[in-house]
Scaffold this motif. Structure first.
Motif, PDB file in Angstrom:
ATOM      1  N   ARG A  90       5.627   4.354  -4.174  1.00  0.00           N
ATOM      2  CA  ARG A  90       4.681   4.700  -3.114  1.00  0.00           C
ATOM      3  C   ARG A  90       5.350   5.020  -1.771  1.00  0.00           C
ATOM      4  NH1 ARG A  90       4.489   1.053   0.589  1.00  0.00           N
ATOM      5  NH2 ARG A  90       2.696   1.862   1.682  1.00  0.00           N
ATOM      6  N   THR A  91       6.677   4.849  -1.693  1.00  0.00           N
ATOM      7  CA  THR A  91       7.402   5.077  -0.449  1.00  0.00           C
ATOM      8  C   THR A  91       8.150   6.402  -0.516  1.00  0.00           C
ATOM      9  OG1 THR A  91       7.699   2.687  -0.204  1.00  0.00           O
ATOM     10  CG2 THR A  91       9.113   4.106   1.125  1.00  0.00           C
ATOM     11  N   PRO A  92       8.002   7.240   0.518  1.00  0.00           N
ATOM     12  CA  PRO A  92       8.754   8.504   0.539  1.00  0.00           C
ATOM     13  C   PRO A  92      10.264   8.251   0.565  1.00  0.00           C
ATOM     14  CG  PRO A  92       7.064   8.469   2.253  1.00  0.00           C
ATOM     15  CD  PRO A  92       7.139   7.089   1.675  1.00  0.00           C
ATOM     16  N   ASP A  93      11.021   9.246   0.132  1.00  0.00           N
ATOM     17  CA  ASP A  93      12.480   9.133   0.153  1.00  0.00           C
ATOM     18  C   ASP A  93      13.023   9.038   1.570  1.00  0.00           C
ATOM     19  OD1 ASP A  93      12.622   9.225  -2.593  1.00  0.00           O
ATOM     20  OD2 ASP A  93      13.014  11.372  -2.669  1.00  0.00           O
ATOM     21  N   HIS A  94      12.368   9.691   2.505  1.00  0.00           N
ATOM     22  CA  HIS A  94      12.843   9.771   3.885  1.00  0.00           C
ATOM     23  C   HIS A  94      11.997   8.873   4.799  1.00  0.00           C
ATOM     24  CE1 HIS A  94       9.184  11.935   4.229  1.00  0.00           C
ATOM     25  NE2 HIS A  94       9.629  13.019   3.644  1.00  0.00           N
ATOM     26  N   PRO A  95      12.493   8.545   5.983  1.00  0.00           N
ATOM     27  CA  PRO A  95      11.730   7.715   6.912  1.00  0.00           C
ATOM     28  C   PRO A  95      10.454   8.421   7.385  1.00  0.00           C
ATOM     29  CG  PRO A  95      14.027   7.898   7.616  1.00  0.00           C
ATOM     30  CD  PRO A  95      13.829   8.862   6.487  1.00  0.00           C
ATOM     31  N   ASN A  99       5.366   4.612   6.742  1.00  0.00           N
ATOM     32  CA  ASN A  99       5.976   3.950   5.587  1.00  0.00           C
ATOM     33  C   ASN A  99       7.367   3.381   5.845  1.00  0.00           C
ATOM     34  OD1 ASN A  99       3.929   4.288   3.500  1.00  0.00           O
ATOM     35  ND2 ASN A  99       4.276   6.461   3.840  1.00  0.00           N
ATOM     36  N   GLY A 100       7.823   3.397   7.066  1.00  0.00           N
ATOM     37  CA  GLY A 100       9.103   2.760   7.377  1.00  0.00           C
ATOM     38  C   GLY A 100      10.323   3.613   7.085  1.00  0.00           C
ATOM     39  N   ILE A 101      11.401   2.954   6.693  1.00  0.00           N
ATOM     40  CA  ILE A 101      12.720   3.589   6.636  1.00  0.00           C
ATOM     41  C   ILE A 101      12.931   4.535   5.453  1.00  0.00           C
ATOM     42  CG2 ILE A 101      13.790   1.722   7.933  1.00  0.00           C
ATOM     43  CD1 ILE A 101      14.916   0.624   5.311  1.00  0.00           C
ATOM     44  N   GLY A 102      12.085   4.473   4.435  1.00  0.00           N
ATOM     45  CA  GLY A 102      12.244   5.346   3.276  1.00  0.00           C
ATOM     46  C   GLY A 102      13.104   4.703   2.193  1.00  0.00           C
ATOM     47  N   VAL A 103      12.935   5.184   0.963  1.00  0.00           N
ATOM     48  CA  VAL A 103      13.593   4.584  -0.203  1.00  0.00           C
ATOM     49  C   VAL A 103      15.108   4.708  -0.121  1.00  0.00           C
ATOM     50  CG1 VAL A 103      13.905   4.789  -2.699  1.00  0.00           C
ATOM     51  CG2 VAL A 103      11.616   4.804  -1.731  1.00  0.00           C
ATOM     52  N   ALA A 104      15.626   5.861   0.284  1.00  0.00           N
ATOM     53  CA  ALA A 104      17.079   6.050   0.297  1.00  0.00           C
ATOM     54  C   ALA A 104      17.759   5.009   1.188  1.00  0.00           C
ATOM     55  CB  ALA A 104      17.423   7.454   0.756  1.00  0.00           C
TER      56      ALA A 104
END
Length: 110
Positions: A90-95, A99-104
């Motif tokens: 549910r979290t995007p790869d990028h900030p 959703n905060g800082i992102g998965v990466a």
């Protein structure tokens, strides 16, 4: 904790080009791409047992023991880590603002 596992040396030589055909009660639901958690868990299994991963550079097809083992480990990685899996999905790869800082970055830092 640091370990001597190195993906370039201890991981699989083929790319993660798998397609997963998801069915429920035998009915096709959707197709998904990749077996990230399965490849990581399977490579780590080999590393813990001090066994090299198969050296093949071609993606194994479903029905091949390597492909099927990686698929089984994928399912284990989801079931055993479902809260983190759900958060990653549910979290995007990028900030982003919401959703905060992102998965990466989350994977690197947390």
């Amino acid at each position: 904790m640091r370990v001597s596992f190195r993906p370039a040396r201890d991981g699989y030589a083929f790319t993660n080009g798998f397609t997963n055909h998801i069915k429920i009660a035998g009915l096709p639901i959707t197709d998904t791409k990749g077996r990230c958690g399965g490849m990581a868990f399977a490579a780590l299994d080999h590393w813990h047992q001090r066994l090299p991963v198969p050296a093949a550079s071609a993606l194994p097809q479903d029905g091949n023991p390597v492909a099927d083992y990686i698929y089984d480990r994928l399912i284990t990685s989801i079931v055993d880590n479902w809260p983190m899996y759900f958060q990653f999905m549910r979290t995007p790869d990028h900030p982003t603002t919401l959703n905060g800082i992102g998965v990466a970055r989350m994977t690197r830092e947390e």
